[in-house]
Scaffold this motif. Structure first.
Motif, PDB file in Angstrom:
ATOM      1  N   VAL A   3      39.242  53.704  46.991  1.00  0.00           N
ATOM      2  CA  VAL A   3      38.441  52.679  46.325  1.00  0.00           C
ATOM      3  C   VAL A   3      39.332  51.727  45.540  1.00  0.00           C
ATOM      4  O   VAL A   3      39.112  50.530  45.492  1.00  0.00           O
ATOM      5  N   GLY A   4      40.383  52.279  44.932  1.00  0.00           N
ATOM      6  CA  GLY A   4      41.302  51.449  44.173  1.00  0.00           C
ATOM      7  C   GLY A   4      40.808  51.161  42.771  1.00  0.00           C
ATOM      8  O   GLY A   4      39.833  51.738  42.289  1.00  0.00           O
ATOM      9  N   ARG A   5      41.493  50.246  42.102  1.00  0.00           N
ATOM     10  CA  ARG A   5      41.180  49.924  40.716  1.00  0.00           C
ATOM     11  C   ARG A   5      39.907  49.088  40.606  1.00  0.00           C
ATOM     12  O   ARG A   5      39.664  48.209  41.426  1.00  0.00           O
ATOM     13  N   ARG A   6      39.141  49.359  39.564  1.00  0.00           N
ATOM     14  CA  ARG A   6      37.955  48.558  39.292  1.00  0.00           C
ATOM     15  C   ARG A   6      38.370  47.194  38.744  1.00  0.00           C
ATOM     16  O   ARG A   6      39.448  47.030  38.183  1.00  0.00           O
ATOM     17  N   GLY A   7      37.501  46.230  38.889  1.00  0.00           N
ATOM     18  CA  GLY A   7      37.726  44.926  38.294  1.00  0.00           C
ATOM     19  C   GLY A   7      37.085  44.867  36.929  1.00  0.00           C
ATOM     20  O   GLY A   7      35.914  45.240  36.766  1.00  0.00           O
ATOM     21  N   ILE A   8      37.853  44.420  35.911  1.00  0.00           N
ATOM     22  CA  ILE A   8      37.271  44.250  34.580  1.00  0.00           C
ATOM     23  C   ILE A   8      37.706  42.895  34.015  1.00  0.00           C
ATOM     24  O   ILE A   8      37.867  41.936  34.767  1.00  0.00           O
ATOM     25  N   ALA A   9      37.938  42.802  32.716  1.00  0.00           N
ATOM     26  CA  ALA A   9      38.022  41.499  32.048  1.00  0.00           C
ATOM     27  C   ALA A   9      39.164  40.614  32.514  1.00  0.00           C
ATOM     28  O   ALA A   9      39.092  39.391  32.383  1.00  0.00           O
ATOM     29  N   GLY A  10      40.249  41.181  33.043  1.00  0.00           N
ATOM     30  CA  GLY A  10      41.335  40.347  33.534  1.00  0.00           C
ATOM     31  C   GLY A  10      40.902  39.380  34.615  1.00  0.00           C
ATOM     32  O   GLY A  10      41.578  38.371  34.874  1.00  0.00           O
ATOM     33  N   THR A  11      39.761  39.667  35.231  1.00  0.00           N
ATOM     34  CA  THR A  11      39.217  38.791  36.276  1.00  0.00           C
ATOM     35  C   THR A  11      39.030  37.362  35.770  1.00  0.00           C
ATOM     36  O   THR A  11      39.196  36.402  36.524  1.00  0.00           O
ATOM     37  N   VAL A  12      38.702  37.192  34.488  1.00  0.00           N
ATOM     38  CA  VAL A  12      38.441  35.842  33.972  1.00  0.00           C
ATOM     39  C   VAL A  12      39.712  34.993  34.001  1.00  0.00           C
ATOM     40  O   VAL A  12      39.626  33.762  34.120  1.00  0.00           O
ATOM     41  N   LEU A  13      40.880  35.599  33.898  1.00  0.00           N
ATOM     42  CA  LEU A  13      42.137  34.846  33.970  1.00  0.00           C
ATOM     43  C   LEU A  13      42.387  34.354  35.387  1.00  0.00           C
ATOM     44  O   LEU A  13      42.889  33.242  35.590  1.00  0.00           O
ATOM     45  N   VAL A  14      42.008  35.173  36.371  1.00  0.00           N
ATOM     46  CA  VAL A  14      42.098  34.736  37.767  1.00  0.00           C
ATOM     47  C   VAL A  14      41.180  33.547  38.006  1.00  0.00           C
ATOM     48  O   VAL A  14      41.567  32.544  38.625  1.00  0.00           O
ATOM     49  N   GLN A  15      39.962  33.628  37.497  1.00  0.00           N
ATOM     50  CA  GLN A  15      38.991  32.551  37.676  1.00  0.00           C
ATOM     51  C   GLN A  15      39.470  31.265  37.016  1.00  0.00           C
ATOM     52  O   GLN A  15      39.361  30.181  37.598  1.00  0.00           O
ATOM     53  N   LYS A  16      40.003  31.377  35.794  1.00  0.00           N
ATOM     54  CA  LYS A  16      40.444  30.190  35.065  1.00  0.00           C
ATOM     55  C   LYS A  16      41.614  29.505  35.757  1.00  0.00           C
ATOM     56  O   LYS A  16      41.642  28.272  35.912  1.00  0.00           O
ATOM     57  N   ILE A  17      42.592  30.266  36.178  1.00  0.00           N
ATOM     58  CA  ILE A  17      43.772  29.697  36.838  1.00  0.00           C
ATOM     59  C   ILE A  17      43.396  29.089  38.179  1.00  0.00           C
ATOM     60  O   ILE A  17      43.840  27.987  38.527  1.00  0.00           O
ATOM     61  N   ALA A  18      42.556  29.776  38.954  1.00  0.00           N
ATOM     62  CA  ALA A  18      42.115  29.236  40.248  1.00  0.00           C
ATOM     63  C   ALA A  18      41.299  27.965  40.061  1.00  0.00           C
ATOM     64  O   ALA A  18      41.465  26.988  40.803  1.00  0.00           O
ATOM     65  N   GLY A  19      40.401  27.973  39.064  1.00  0.00           N
ATOM     66  CA  GLY A  19      39.571  26.794  38.821  1.00  0.00           C
ATOM     67  C   GLY A  19      40.390  25.592  38.416  1.00  0.00           C
ATOM     68  O   GLY A  19      40.136  24.460  38.856  1.00  0.00           O
ATOM     69  N   ALA A  20      41.396  25.809  37.563  1.00  0.00           N
ATOM     70  CA  ALA A  20      42.243  24.697  37.128  1.00  0.00           C
ATOM     71  C   ALA A  20      43.062  24.138  38.274  1.00  0.00           C
ATOM     72  O   ALA A  20      43.221  22.919  38.413  1.00  0.00           O
ATOM     73  N   LEU A  21      43.587  25.017  39.127  1.00  0.00           N
ATOM     74  CA  LEU A  21      44.375  24.551  40.269  1.00  0.00           C
ATOM     75  C   LEU A  21      43.512  23.788  41.265  1.00  0.00           C
ATOM     76  O   LEU A  21      43.925  22.753  41.800  1.00  0.00           O
ATOM     77  N   ALA A  22      42.299  24.277  41.491  1.00  0.00           N
ATOM     78  CA  ALA A  22      41.384  23.582  42.399  1.00  0.00           C
ATOM     79  C   ALA A  22      41.067  22.179  41.883  1.00  0.00           C
ATOM     80  O   ALA A  22      40.981  21.222  42.658  1.00  0.00           O
ATOM     81  N   SER A  23      40.898  22.055  40.565  1.00  0.00           N
ATOM     82  CA  SER A  23      40.558  20.752  39.985  1.00  0.00           C
ATOM     83  C   SER A  23      41.706  19.755  40.110  1.00  0.00           C
ATOM     84  O   SER A  23      41.495  18.544  39.985  1.00  0.00           O
ATOM     85  N   LYS A  24      42.918  20.250  40.377  1.00  0.00           N
ATOM     86  CA  LYS A  24      44.066  19.371  40.581  1.00  0.00           C
ATOM     87  C   LYS A  24      44.182  18.901  42.030  1.00  0.00           C
ATOM     88  O   LYS A  24      45.111  18.158  42.378  1.00  0.00           O
ATOM     89  N   GLY A  25      43.267  19.339  42.895  1.00  0.00           N
ATOM     90  CA  GLY A  25      43.262  18.896  44.286  1.00  0.00           C
ATOM     91  C   GLY A  25      44.040  19.773  45.232  1.00  0.00           C
ATOM     92  O   GLY A  25      44.297  19.387  46.378  1.00  0.00           O
TER      93      GLY A  25
END
Length: 588
Positions: free
Chosen positions: A149-171
């Motif tokens: 099953v591997g590791r569960r996802g917890i609060a660190g997920t928000v850092l992935v979302q923030k970094i991905a969202g910022a990069l996407a907004s740069k085109g």
């Protein structure tokens, strides 16, 4: 554990909470029927869309992270339950911009991975560019217990979302955004602890109270859905933080050393409130973590985030996440992307005046119906034979429901048989109501898949729907250039490709005591022999072989249970019954 709430109806609570989000951020809209929060059209320049989501109860994750520079859409389930694949599919296809591609970011929980994955497969089958990143950052469960099953996802997920969202907004391109999101996920480690379990509004507290922590106890490694951690301990805050940081950073702990961080690395620290810790106390906790990082590990974070990002309802606890800054290779650093502004109420950026002026702007156009979305193919079948064979198969599943339910009561939560029966009965109703005979194999399959997606829930429902969507994609890939009858060879090739697609969303293999013990031999035997009778017999033998087999996936891995040695896996048995019925129906 507090059982007192201002809103005790869980459904009403989730719905009204979702409705509040566009009231506080005019750039977003709410599709309440599907529990989707999404950016309004034209709210930002064309870019890769970032979608996430999961069960409700983790607010502000994920719905309040929808906004410019962060998420394009978020899909909510009921409290602590994954949204359905149909909800996610609607978000991908009808609620976000998709011309530049879509990235789905999901936490590593079985229901989330399967349901979001099924929607990704369906979107891909329709020709869209979609990718998915699964985040598993929790060090609370080590390798030995986590297993496949591997590791569960917890609060660190928000850092992935923030970094991905910022990069996407740069085109950036979908490939770039996906790679950086995966890199961020791979550079994360987190752990949570709590003084108490939480109470879901509307539920009885009798059962939960029996497992409640004692007055002086803290549970280290507790998950965000009330899941147990690695241990219960009586300790003070310094001792607790020391233990948590050790689980994250001790390189000698081979069971938990998921990420090597040295004093020379740049590190981002996130101290996250699980819901019920006061702002004052969280400040004290954050200071303790910072001091111990410096004094015990010689780590001085270059960025510190402290606040409420991902909760467990009113969880009286906190989590620590550490992100190791790594070169992204795309010209924008992780720190630059993390620091970039985000106009989402769950993040720290304020909503601009110009955004408030967007109130009343146009909504997305009405989406087409399922019938309008159905795509034809050149694969033909005898519609009468297809209907009669499928009817025989479904009736056999319905007849087997008592046995399947009994087996699942022994090894699971008892809902497998009911779920299969509900899906079978719904497909039979669809076949009876169909006004015209469908000789197009792909449209026939799409009609069945739609029923499965809307009537079958749980893990087995998600697996069936992912497999059927991938099967549709495989059939389209192997379809001839002109109309002709489908052959066993085409079925075999399509089934092989759909099995490969399913493997991307579940680690289950033959020998893990799952429905894969019936599915794998069926597909492999059909591929070799082109004979469905032999393939169905292989599935039956595979299901029978699960008697006495120890599970390495599913509920019994964590919970245990008695009596599993003498019953087959209920999912494998149910699938075998379906395939045997299909084989018998085709012989008549």
């Amino acid at each position: 554990m507090s059982s007192k709430h201002f809103l005790n109806d869980a459904t009403h609570l989730v719905n009204t909470a979702l409705l509040s989000i566009p009231q506080t951020n005019p750039s977003v809209s709410c599709d309440l029927d599907n529990k989707i929060i999404y950016l309004k059209p034209g709210s930002s320049p064309p870019q890769v869309s970032i979608i996430s989501g999961g069960g409700s109860g983790h607010e502000p994750s994920f719905a309040s992270f929808v906004g410019r520079g962060l998420l394009s859409g978020a899909v909510a389930g009921t409290i602590f339950a994954s949204p359905s694949a149909e909800q996610v599919r609607r978000c991908i296809l009808h609620r976000v911009e998709k011309e530049k591609g879509v990235l789905v970011v999901v936490m590593n929980y079985t229901g989330d991975v399967l349901n979001f994955g099924m929607a990704v497969e369906k979107a891909r089958a329709s020709g869209l560019e979609v990718d998915m990143v699964v985040v598993g950052d929790d060090a609370g469960v080590g390798r030995a217990k986590g297993g496949k099953v591997g590791r569960r996802g917890i609060a660190g997920t928000v850092l992935v979302q923030k970094i991905a969202g910022a990069l996407a907004s740069k085109g950036a391109s979908l490939k770039q955004v996906s790679q950086v999101a995966q890199l961020t996920a791979d550079s994360l480690v987190s752990i949570g602890s709590s003084l108490s379990h939480v109470h879901v509004p509307g539920r009885s507290i009798a059962d939960a109270a029996e497992d409640e922590l004692k007055e002086s106890e803290v549970e280290i490694g507790m998950g965000i859905h009330n899941e147990p951690g690695s241990e219960r301990k009586t300790t003070d805050l310094p001792g607790l933080v020391k233990k948590m940081l050790s689980h994250c950073l001790d390189a000698s702990d081979k069971d938990r050393n998921f990420l090597n961080i040295s004093s020379s690395d740049e590190v981002v620290l996130l101290v996250n409130n699980l819901g019920a810790v006061s702002v004052l106390e969280l400040g004290g906790i954050t200071h303790e973590v910072i001091e111990q990082l410096a004094n015990n590990w010689n780590i001085k974070p270059v960025r510190i985030l402290s606040g409420t990002y991902m909760t467990s309802l009113n969880g009286l606890g906190f989590s620590i996440s550490l992100l190791k800054i790594t070169d992204t290779g795309v010209g924008s650093s992780m720190l630059e992307l993390l620091d970039a502004p985000a106009e989402a109420t769950g993040w720290s950026a304020a909503i601009k005046t110009d955004t408030w002026k967007q109130q009343g702007s146009p909504e997305l156009q009405k989406e087409p119906s399922a019938e309008e979305e159905a795509q034809s193919s050149n694969l033909r079948q005898d519609p009468a034979l297809a209907k009669s064979a499928l009817t025989a198969a479904l009736n056999r599943v319905i007849a087997a429901e008592p046995d399947i339910t009994n087996y699942d009561t022994v090894v699971g939560d008892g809902d497998c048989g009911i779920g299969l029966k509900r899906g079978a009965e719904a497909i039979l109703r669809m076949l009876d109501k169909s006004g015209k005979k469908v000789d197009d194999v792909l449209i026939f399959l799409q009609n069945i898949t739609q029923v499965v997606e809307t009537t079958m829930d749980g893990t087995s429902g998600a697996i069936y729907a992912i497999f059927l969507n991938a099967l549709a994609h495989g059939l389209r890939q192997n379809a001839p250039s002109s109309p002709q009858d489908i052959t066993p060879e085409i079925w075999a090739k399509a089934l092989e490709s759909s099995l490969q697609s399913l493997n991307r969303y579940t680690p289950a293999k033959p020998g893990d005591r799952t429905l894969m013990d019936a599915l794998f031999p069926f597909v492999n035997t059909l591929s070799q022999t082109k004979n469905i009778e032999s393939a169905a017999k292989a599935a039956e033998d595979g299901a029978k072989g699960t008697r006495g087999m120890k599970a390495s996936l599913g509920r019994t891995v964590y919970v245990g249970g008695e009596g599993w040695e003498v019953v087959p896996d209920p999912g494998a048995h149910g699938l075998a019954e379906l395939l045997l019925g299909l084989s018998e129906g085709l012989r008549k």
